[in-house]
Design an enzyme around this catalytic site. Structure first.
Site, PDB file in Angstrom:
ATOM      1  N   LYS A  13      38.897  42.818 -23.255  1.00 15.76           N
ATOM      2  CA  LYS A  13      38.332  41.336 -23.394  1.00 15.76           C
ATOM      3  C   LYS A  13      37.345  40.976 -22.144  1.00 15.76           C
ATOM      4  O   LYS A  13      36.195  40.452 -22.510  1.00 15.76           O
ATOM      5  CB  LYS A  13      39.432  40.345 -23.207  1.00 15.76           C
ATOM      6  CG  LYS A  13      40.361  40.517 -24.151  1.00 15.76           C
ATOM      7  CD  LYS A  13      41.376  39.259 -24.299  1.00 15.76           C
ATOM      8  CE  LYS A  13      42.086  39.115 -23.088  1.00 15.76           C
ATOM      9  NZ  LYS A  13      43.256  40.042 -23.006  1.00 15.76           N
ATOM     10  N   ARG A 127      42.497  51.331 -14.840  1.00 17.03           N
ATOM     11  CA  ARG A 127      42.047  50.185 -14.144  1.00 17.03           C
ATOM     12  C   ARG A 127      42.626  50.065 -12.686  1.00 17.03           C
ATOM     13  O   ARG A 127      42.043  49.789 -11.714  1.00 17.03           O
ATOM     14  CB  ARG A 127      42.301  48.923 -14.946  1.00 17.03           C
ATOM     15  CG  ARG A 127      41.371  47.898 -14.318  1.00 17.03           C
ATOM     16  CD  ARG A 127      41.573  46.450 -15.228  1.00 17.03           C
ATOM     17  NE  ARG A 127      42.921  45.802 -15.252  1.00 17.03           N
ATOM     18  CZ  ARG A 127      43.153  44.797 -15.888  1.00 17.03           C
ATOM     19  NH1 ARG A 127      42.298  44.569 -17.063  1.00 17.03           N
ATOM     20  NH2 ARG A 127      44.296  44.088 -15.887  1.00 17.03           N
ATOM     21  N   ARG A 133      44.074  46.151  -8.623  1.00 17.49           N
ATOM     22  CA  ARG A 133      44.596  44.820  -8.983  1.00 17.49           C
ATOM     23  C   ARG A 133      46.355  44.792  -8.467  1.00 17.49           C
ATOM     24  O   ARG A 133      47.062  45.597  -9.053  1.00 17.49           O
ATOM     25  CB  ARG A 133      44.580  44.167 -10.301  1.00 17.49           C
ATOM     26  CG  ARG A 133      43.202  43.164 -10.507  1.00 17.49           C
ATOM     27  CD  ARG A 133      42.999  42.939 -11.694  1.00 17.49           C
ATOM     28  NE  ARG A 133      44.209  42.336 -12.527  1.00 17.49           N
ATOM     29  CZ  ARG A 133      43.844  41.897 -13.780  1.00 17.49           C
ATOM     30  NH1 ARG A 133      42.842  41.677 -14.310  1.00 17.49           N
ATOM     31  NH2 ARG A 133      44.876  41.350 -14.534  1.00 17.49           N
ATOM     32  N   ARG A 144      54.022  42.759 -18.329  1.00 13.72           N
ATOM     33  CA  ARG A 144      52.959  41.942 -19.263  1.00 13.72           C
ATOM     34  C   ARG A 144      52.838  42.280 -20.682  1.00 13.72           C
ATOM     35  O   ARG A 144      52.612  41.368 -21.544  1.00 13.72           O
ATOM     36  CB  ARG A 144      51.566  42.239 -18.366  1.00 13.72           C
ATOM     37  CG  ARG A 144      51.491  41.566 -17.295  1.00 13.72           C
ATOM     38  CD  ARG A 144      50.405  42.033 -15.956  1.00 13.72           C
ATOM     39  NE  ARG A 144      49.442  42.009 -16.537  1.00 13.72           N
ATOM     40  CZ  ARG A 144      48.613  43.138 -16.307  1.00 13.72           C
ATOM     41  NH1 ARG A 144      48.722  43.876 -15.402  1.00 13.72           N
ATOM     42  NH2 ARG A 144      47.128  43.015 -16.480  1.00 13.72           N
TER      43      ARG A 144
HETATM   44  P1  ADP Z   1      44.974  40.663 -18.377  1.00 15.13           P
HETATM   45  O1  ADP Z   1      44.303  40.258 -19.529  1.00 15.13           O
HETATM   46  O2  ADP Z   1      44.674  42.005 -18.021  1.00 15.13           O
HETATM   47  O3  ADP Z   1      46.280  40.463 -18.231  1.00 15.13           O
HETATM   48  P2  ADP Z   1      44.082  38.339 -16.903  1.00 15.13           P
HETATM   49  O4  ADP Z   1      42.962  38.408 -15.607  1.00 15.13           O
HETATM   50  O5  ADP Z   1      43.538  37.786 -18.407  1.00 15.13           O
HETATM   51  O6  ADP Z   1      44.421  39.801 -17.116  1.00 15.13           O
HETATM   52  O7  ADP Z   1      45.302  37.772 -16.316  1.00 15.13           O
HETATM   53  C1  ADP Z   1      46.148  38.081 -15.158  1.00 15.13           C
HETATM   54  C2  ADP Z   1      47.258  37.150 -14.910  1.00 15.13           C
HETATM   55  O8  ADP Z   1      46.749  35.837 -14.967  1.00 15.13           O
HETATM   56  C3  ADP Z   1      48.307  37.218 -16.101  1.00 15.13           C
HETATM   57  O9  ADP Z   1      49.201  38.091 -15.979  1.00 15.13           O
HETATM   58  C4  ADP Z   1      48.794  35.509 -15.887  1.00 15.13           C
HETATM   59  O10 ADP Z   1      50.115  35.790 -14.826  1.00 15.13           O
HETATM   60  C5  ADP Z   1      47.769  34.861 -15.286  1.00 15.13           C
HETATM   61  N1  ADP Z   1      47.162  34.062 -16.568  1.00 15.13           N
HETATM   62  C6  ADP Z   1      45.811  34.330 -16.849  1.00 15.13           C
HETATM   63  N2  ADP Z   1      45.455  33.236 -18.086  1.00 15.13           N
HETATM   64  C7  ADP Z   1      46.760  32.627 -18.121  1.00 15.13           C
HETATM   65  C8  ADP Z   1      47.096  31.658 -19.219  1.00 15.13           C
HETATM   66  N3  ADP Z   1      46.276  31.086 -20.042  1.00 15.13           N
HETATM   67  N4  ADP Z   1      48.327  31.262 -19.173  1.00 15.13           N
HETATM   68  C9  ADP Z   1      48.982  31.740 -18.257  1.00 15.13           C
HETATM   69  N5  ADP Z   1      48.918  32.732 -17.407  1.00 15.13           N
HETATM   70  C10 ADP Z   1      47.629  32.968 -17.233  1.00 15.13           C
END
Ligand code: ADP
Length: 186
Positions: A13, A127, A133, A144
């Site tokens: 994404k 990654r 990360r 996750r």
């Molecule tokens: P990925 O898509 O690889 O899981 P992101 O950078 O989008 O990584 O998100 C990392 C973390 O940030 C998620 O695992 C969650 O803990 C938190 N997070 C991000 N966006 C949200 C959301 N909309 N609601 C709840 N938690 C979120």
């Protein structure tokens, strides 16, 4: 133009959001990046989010909904956004729909990036070698993915039922995936 990118962790994404953002000159809003910035700045929200994120858990809906409200009403987002990482629960999706209505914003399309589960694991582990990360360890990745299936996958049905979603094959070269997304936006 308001576009929502949807899909499991590690589906690409972020990569695709950057490309669409440059192409349409609208900001890429990643809730994950926003949270990581809060962590870097050691804000109260950042401290709270870090514990949850490092364990692979979601940050509570009320916090995320407040964050997105701020984004949607900000000056730099008036012409549109590429929203990456939100909504992640049906509650967030419902709140987003309400906010959009209130602000007279129409979502152009929800683009759902789709790849096989093996691919996701592979991409996230790769990654972890480059980005380091805190939440890209094998154990947290599995967590996750499980949370995605339980809490986030239902958001896809929510958007399908509203006729807003286009499924995009996320496998193959980055440029090919981008082209599929652009075609879906036609
Ligand atoms: P990925 O898509 O690889 O899981 P992101 O950078 O989008 O990584 O998100 C990392 C973390 O940030 C998620 O695992 C969650 O803990 C938190 N997070 C991000 N966006 C949200 C959301 N909309 N609601 C709840 N938690 C979120």
């Amino acid at each position: 133009m308001h576009i929502i990118l949807f899909g499991p962790p590690g589906v690409g994404k972020g990569t695709q959001a950057k490309i669409l953002s440059e192409r349409f000159h609208i900001p890429h809003i990643s809730t994950g990046d926003m949270l990581r910035e809060e962590i870097r700045l050691e804000t109260d929200l950042g401290k709270k989010a870090k514990v949850l994120m490092d364990a692979g858990n979601l940050v509570p809906d009320d916090i995320m909904i407040g964050m997105i409200r701020g984004v949607l009403t900000s000056q730099r987002c008036v012409n549109g956004i590429i929203l990456d990482g939100f909504p992640r629960t049906v509650e967030q999706a419902t709140a987003l729909e309400g906010m959009m209505k209130e602000l007279h914003i129409t979502v152009k399309r929800v683009l759902s990036l789709e790849v096989t589960e093996e691919h996701i694991m592979e991409r996230l582990l790769k990654r972890s070698e480059t980005e380091h990360r805190a939440d890209d360890t094998a154990e947290t990745i599995l967590k996750r993915i499980a949370i995605y299936k339980k809490s986030t996958a239902p958001v896809k049905d929510y958007f399908i039922s509203r006729g807003m979603l286009s499924a995009i094959n996320g496998e193959g070269p980055v440029a090919e995936v981008s082209q599929r997304m652009l075609d879906a936006l036609q």
